[in-house]
Design an enzyme around this catalytic site. Structure first.
Site, short mmCIF file in Angstrom:
data_model
loop_
_atom_site.label_atom_id
_atom_site.label_comp_id
_atom_site.label_asym_id
_atom_site.label_seq_id
_atom_site.Cartn_x
_atom_site.Cartn_y
_atom_site.Cartn_z
N CYS A 108 0.59 -1.24 0.13
CA CYS A 108 -0.07 -0.07 -0.06
C CYS A 108 0.90 1.28 0.05
O CYS A 108 1.52 1.69 1.17
CB CYS A 108 -0.95 0.00 1.13
SG CYS A 108 -2.06 1.37 1.20
N CYS B 252 -0.52 4.09 2.26
CA CYS B 252 -0.36 3.75 3.70
C CYS B 252 1.28 4.24 3.96
O CYS B 252 1.69 4.70 4.92
CB CYS B 252 -0.72 2.55 3.92
SG CYS B 252 -2.19 1.73 3.24
N ASP B 253 2.08 3.70 3.04
CA ASP B 253 3.52 3.54 3.56
C ASP B 253 4.43 4.34 2.86
O ASP B 253 5.71 4.50 3.28
CB ASP B 253 4.06 1.91 3.39
CG ASP B 253 3.13 1.14 4.43
OD1 ASP B 253 2.71 1.42 5.64
OD2 ASP B 253 2.71 -0.09 4.48
#
Ligand code: NDP
Length: 323
Positions: A141, A144-145
């Site tokens: 992701c 997300c990261d």
């Protein structure tokens, strides 16, 4: 086989399921949740969640899921470890024909309403090194990261719209993004391909597969292979993003619910209603576009409200029939 009847059954945990549980328990629906094989869902394999509103300092993914579970339990949600292995949805549900679910092949639940929040699973390449370094430089992701790799060199594998979109996202944060495409062309839409190709810091490596993710405790590089010549080389990157698609965890509902060609449950626009009355779907099981914790939580709330309104309507109709 043991048996019980519930007003509201929630299948699957994660931001969508726990939010549905919080709302359903506060509406006196006495929800029973079965958490599924990975209690807490995909966020339990994410280290830091920094984009969920309300956590100014970020929050650890597993901790956030534990917090949501605790919050749902505080209002009386009955949260159980176990997996729904089969369902039987009724076309015309009512007291005499409730929906059925089988848990771990040994327990039967009949339910007036069902909320599906089984999520989706990212597809992985299946390399042992990819699993070992998951959460330590390997991620599925970018949204997300990606932030953790600001100014660094990263690689992303995949050639569909998701990979193209995530490569563009990473290009805004990272110094260099290598896009590893296994064939000599990309599957992504022309528009997305154009976007990737015009980015100054994205380099597309065609006919390239990943042989190994390198690094002891954190990703330090990739061993890549040319699929035509078999020639191997090492790519120096600190982040490795896998974007080869997601699979919604919806197989057990296939015989009953309308889905798109990839298995995402179709819901009525602006609601979480499926084609079966009394069955609602939320989170990634029905969303292949946004796939964020906050959007999953939002649709979890919608599912509980939709289920509550459904139960009230059914109850009123049944009372009218009696009188
Ligand atoms: P897709 O299935 O479309 O693409 C998966 C990609 O991963 C393919 O290019 C495939 O390669 C590659 N791949 C699969 N397995 C491997 C492997 N083992 N090694 C290397 N590469 C591999 O998935 P997406 O998640 O990209 O998209 C899913 C759906 O969602 C699509 O319909 C897409 O259009 C849609 N979507 C739309 C968006 C938008 O409109 N903004 C954004 C994101 C997704 P190959 O091509 O060789 O098979």
């Amino acid at each position: 086989m043991t048996s019980e009847h519930v007003k509201c059954l929630i299948i699957g945990s994660g931001p969508a399921g726990y939010t549905a549980a919080i709302y359903a328990s506060r509406a006196n629906m006495n929800p029973v949740m079965y958490q599924g094989p990975q209690p807490g869902g995909q966020l339990t394999i994410t280290n830091d969640v920094e984009n969920f509103p309300g956590y100014p300092d970020g929050v650890n993914g597993p901790q956030m899921m534990q917090d949501l579970e605790n919050q749902a339990r505080r209002f009386g949600s009955d949260i159980r470890y176990g997996m729904v292995t089969a369902v039987e949805f009724s076309d015309h549900p009512g007291r005499d024909r409730p929906h059925r679910a089988i848990v771990d092949d040994s327990h039967e639940i009949t339910a007036d309403s069902i909320i599906i929040s089984t999520g989706a699973s990212a597809k992985w390449l299946g390399l042992p090194s990819e699993m070992r370094l998951n959460g330590r430089g390997v991620s599925a992701c970018a949204v997300c990261d990606g932030f953790f790799f600001r100014g660094q060199d990263v690689a992303i594998v995949g050639a569909g719209d998701t990979a193209a979109e995530e490569a563009s996202y990473l290009a805004n944060l990272c110094r260099k993004v290598y896009m590893l495409v296994r064939r000599d062309e990309m599957r992504a839409s022309k528009f997305m391909q154009q976007r990737v190709k015009s980015a100054h810091n994205i380099e597309i490596l065609y006919n390239t597969e990943t042989a190994e993710v390198l690094g002891d405790d954190e990703v330090s590089g990739l061993r890549i292979r040319n699929t035509i010549t078999g020639e191997e080389s090492v790519l120096g990157v600190t982040g490795f993003f896998v974007a080869i698609g997601h699979k919604p965890n919806t197989d057990i509902f296939r015989d009953y619910l309308d889905m798109d060609e990839n298995g995402y449950i179709l819901t009525e626009k602006g609601s979480t209603r499926t084609n079966i009355p009394g069955v609602f779907a939320c989170g990634d099981a029905q969303d292949n576009v946004y796939r964020q914790a906050i959007t999953a939580a939002g649709t979890g709330c919608m599912a509980a409200l939709d289920a509550e309104r459904y139960l009230v309507t059914v109850e009123m109709q049944e009372q009218q029939l009696v009188h």
